[in-house]
Design a protein around this motif. Structure first.
Motif, mmCIF file in Angstrom:
data_model
loop_
_atom_site.group_PDB
_atom_site.id
_atom_site.type_symbol
_atom_site.label_atom_id
_atom_site.label_comp_id
_atom_site.label_asym_id
_atom_site.label_seq_id
_atom_site.Cartn_x
_atom_site.Cartn_y
_atom_site.Cartn_z
ATOM 1 N N GLN A 40 0.855 -1.188 0.000
ATOM 2 C CA GLN A 40 0.000 0.000 0.000
ATOM 3 C C GLN A 40 0.893 1.241 0.000
ATOM 4 O O GLN A 40 1.993 1.221 0.561
ATOM 5 N N ASP A 41 0.420 2.298 -0.614
ATOM 6 C CA ASP A 41 1.148 3.564 -0.563
ATOM 7 C C ASP A 41 1.055 4.145 0.846
ATOM 8 O O ASP A 41 -0.049 4.289 1.389
ATOM 9 N N VAL A 42 2.189 4.466 1.412
ATOM 10 C CA VAL A 42 2.262 4.940 2.796
ATOM 11 C C VAL A 42 3.161 6.167 2.841
ATOM 12 O O VAL A 42 4.204 6.217 2.180
ATOM 13 N N ARG A 43 2.749 7.142 3.632
ATOM 14 C CA ARG A 43 3.615 8.297 3.896
ATOM 15 C C ARG A 43 4.461 7.967 5.113
ATOM 16 O O ARG A 43 3.939 7.667 6.194
ATOM 17 N N HIS A 44 5.772 8.034 4.964
ATOM 18 C CA HIS A 44 6.713 7.581 5.978
ATOM 19 C C HIS A 44 7.283 8.759 6.765
ATOM 20 O O HIS A 44 7.130 9.920 6.362
ATOM 21 N N PRO A 45 7.955 8.484 7.892
ATOM 22 C CA PRO A 45 8.536 9.580 8.684
ATOM 23 C C PRO A 45 9.519 10.451 7.910
ATOM 24 O O PRO A 45 9.734 11.613 8.269
ATOM 25 N N SER A 46 10.119 9.896 6.861
ATOM 26 C CA SER A 46 11.026 10.683 6.030
ATOM 27 C C SER A 46 10.305 11.772 5.263
ATOM 28 O O SER A 46 10.938 12.659 4.681
ATOM 29 N N GLY A 47 8.968 11.715 5.262
ATOM 30 C CA GLY A 47 8.176 12.644 4.467
ATOM 31 C C GLY A 47 7.898 12.125 3.075
ATOM 32 O O GLY A 47 7.151 12.750 2.310
ATOM 33 N N LEU A 48 8.468 10.972 2.731
ATOM 34 C CA LEU A 48 8.275 10.382 1.415
ATOM 35 C C LEU A 48 7.077 9.440 1.424
ATOM 36 O O LEU A 48 6.756 8.809 2.445
ATOM 37 N N GLY A 96 -5.789 -5.222 6.941
ATOM 38 C CA GLY A 96 -5.846 -3.861 7.436
ATOM 39 C C GLY A 96 -4.819 -2.975 6.777
ATOM 40 O O GLY A 96 -3.935 -3.446 6.051
ATOM 41 N N PRO A 97 -4.898 -1.679 7.005
ATOM 42 C CA PRO A 97 -3.950 -0.743 6.392
ATOM 43 C C PRO A 97 -2.539 -0.941 6.940
ATOM 44 O O PRO A 97 -2.351 -1.323 8.094
ATOM 45 N N VAL A 98 -1.560 -0.665 6.099
ATOM 46 C CA VAL A 98 -0.161 -0.726 6.510
ATOM 47 C C VAL A 98 0.155 0.520 7.329
ATOM 48 O O VAL A 98 -0.096 1.644 6.892
#
Length: 402
Positions: free
Chosen positions: A340-348, A365-367
């Motif tokens: 799934q597309d996830v926004r990570h702590p890196s901001g990416l 469930g969602p990642v």
């Protein structure tokens, strides 16, 4: 993410690959996994690969779905907090995963004084407590001398941290096993999982050690040949490299049929007085005679001709492709529901996987992304250790937590 382990609380005090992998797998099955690190990050917080902004893609990957607590582990008070978290209360608490040394402030003997039924899973390098990591264990066990081109004596290290990953999965399994035993008996225990023992037992389980003992030497390197069976890389007329594997009788017969090799192989069988149809070992033994036939057949056909014939016959094969091409393969990454597309702590924002297993009866469930370092410090101290806002504030003022 699934909810099979919902309600479990696992505390992770670890770095690098094996122990964090254990926590990751438990989190992906629904456990609440709380990782504590030093303020500023542990030794793996800045490990490569890195994003352009310097954030660790490695750390983001191995810590998805966990909570993060930042503690000054060099201070007595910080170590006391870490110990209290490891021995956290509750019927489904008191589960600790670590790669800290056997002795020291996170030793099992110390922690079980805080909670008698504590379950501690401890990743180690060598069983005697000496330091070891995946690559040094691998070099000691002989596999780099079995890997690589036949005509090059240099050892070849593998790219994948196999012993770390096997150890992480094994630790998740043993933790759940120990928890089941605790529910039955009320007893806790420490489980020590050295990479060296995971490597040694794996090679023994696969017959490598018995083979070497009986032969007096380990098997030689043989390039891309599949040991004991028929399998290797071949190049088509249009320059595409394929991997062909024929282990079962059906795989063998269908490969011969698709490549038009039935008559040529039958002639070779008659010459040698053998039958390759049901004995994969014979195909391996006589591979020097078989390979030229297959090389010639592949060299006379383009991939566009071979692929449909292989697929129609159920032949086991695959093209070699770089990771950037694999990212567009719907069987692996593109359109794979595991990702799934996830926004990570890196901001990416980029695709991240949930649990590798699919449970058809349960909704996936969602990642959840990895946490920011220390993101859950106050929440965990309040909810699990029962500290008041004033007590937590004092710890911040003393730079014990962040």
């Amino acid at each position: 993410m699934y909810d099979l382990l919902k309600g479990l609380r696992v505390v992770e005090g670890a770095a690098f690959v094996a122990a964090p992998t254990c926590g990751l797998y438990l989190a992906q099955m629904g456990a609440e996994v709380i990782r504590f690190d030093n303020i500023g990050g542990g030794p793996d917080f800045h490990r490569w690969p890195l994003a352009d902004n310097g954030m660790s893609l490695y750390w983001e990957g191995l810590n998805k779905g966990k909570k993060s607590v930042a503690i000054d582990l060099t201070s007595p008070k910080g170590r006391e907090i870490a110990q209290a978290l490891a021995a956290s209360p509750g019927a489904d608490g008191g589960l600790f995963v670590t790669n800290f040394p056997v002795d020291g402030f996170l030793s099992y003997e110390t922690l079980k004084t805080l909670r008698a039924d504590l379950i501690c899973v401890r990743v180690m390098g060598w069983a005697d407590g000496s330091q070891g990591m995946d690559y040094t264990i691998n070099s000691a066990i002989g596999l780099p001398q079995m890997t690589g081109p036949v005509d090059d004596p240099r050892p070849v290290n593998h790219v994948l941290a196999a012993w770390d990953l096997l150890t992480g999965a094994y630790c998740a399994f043993t933790l759940v096993s120990a928890l089941l035993a605790r529910h039955r008996t009320g007893e806790g225990r420490e489980i020590r999982a050295p990479l060296s023992d995971i490597a040694a037992t794996t090679l023994a389980n696969l017959g490598f050690t018995a083979e070497t003992m009986l032969a007096g030497r380990q098997r030689p390197r043989m390039g891309n040949d599949v040991y004991g069976a028929f399998g290797r890389d071949f190049v088509t007329r249009d320059g595409q490299t394929l991997m062909l594997l024929a282990i079962t009788p059906r795989q063998w017969s269908k490969a011969l049929e698709a490549l038009g090799l039935k008559e040529a192989v039958a002639a070779l069988e008659a010459e040698l007085g053998v039958s390759f149809a049901t004995d994969e070992g014979l195909r391996f033994t006589h591979r020097a005679r078989l390979y030229p036939l297959f090389e010639q057949a592949f060299a006379g056909k383009d991939l566009a001709e071979i692929a449909p014939a292989f697929d129609a016959g159920g032949v086991t094969w695959g093209t070699y492709q770089p990771l950037e091409a694999a990212l567009n393969d719907p069987r692996l990454f593109k359109d794979n529901p595991v990702f799934q597309d996830v926004r990570h702590p890196s901001g990416l924002t980029y695709p991240a996987p949930g649990a590798a297993a699919t449970i058809p009866q349960d909704a996936r469930g969602p990642v959840a992304p990895a946490p920011r370092l220390g993101q859950h410090t106050d929440e965990v101290l309040a909810e699990i250790l029962g500290l008041s806002a004033a007590e937590i504030g004092k710890l911040h003022d003393q730079a014990v937590v962040a």
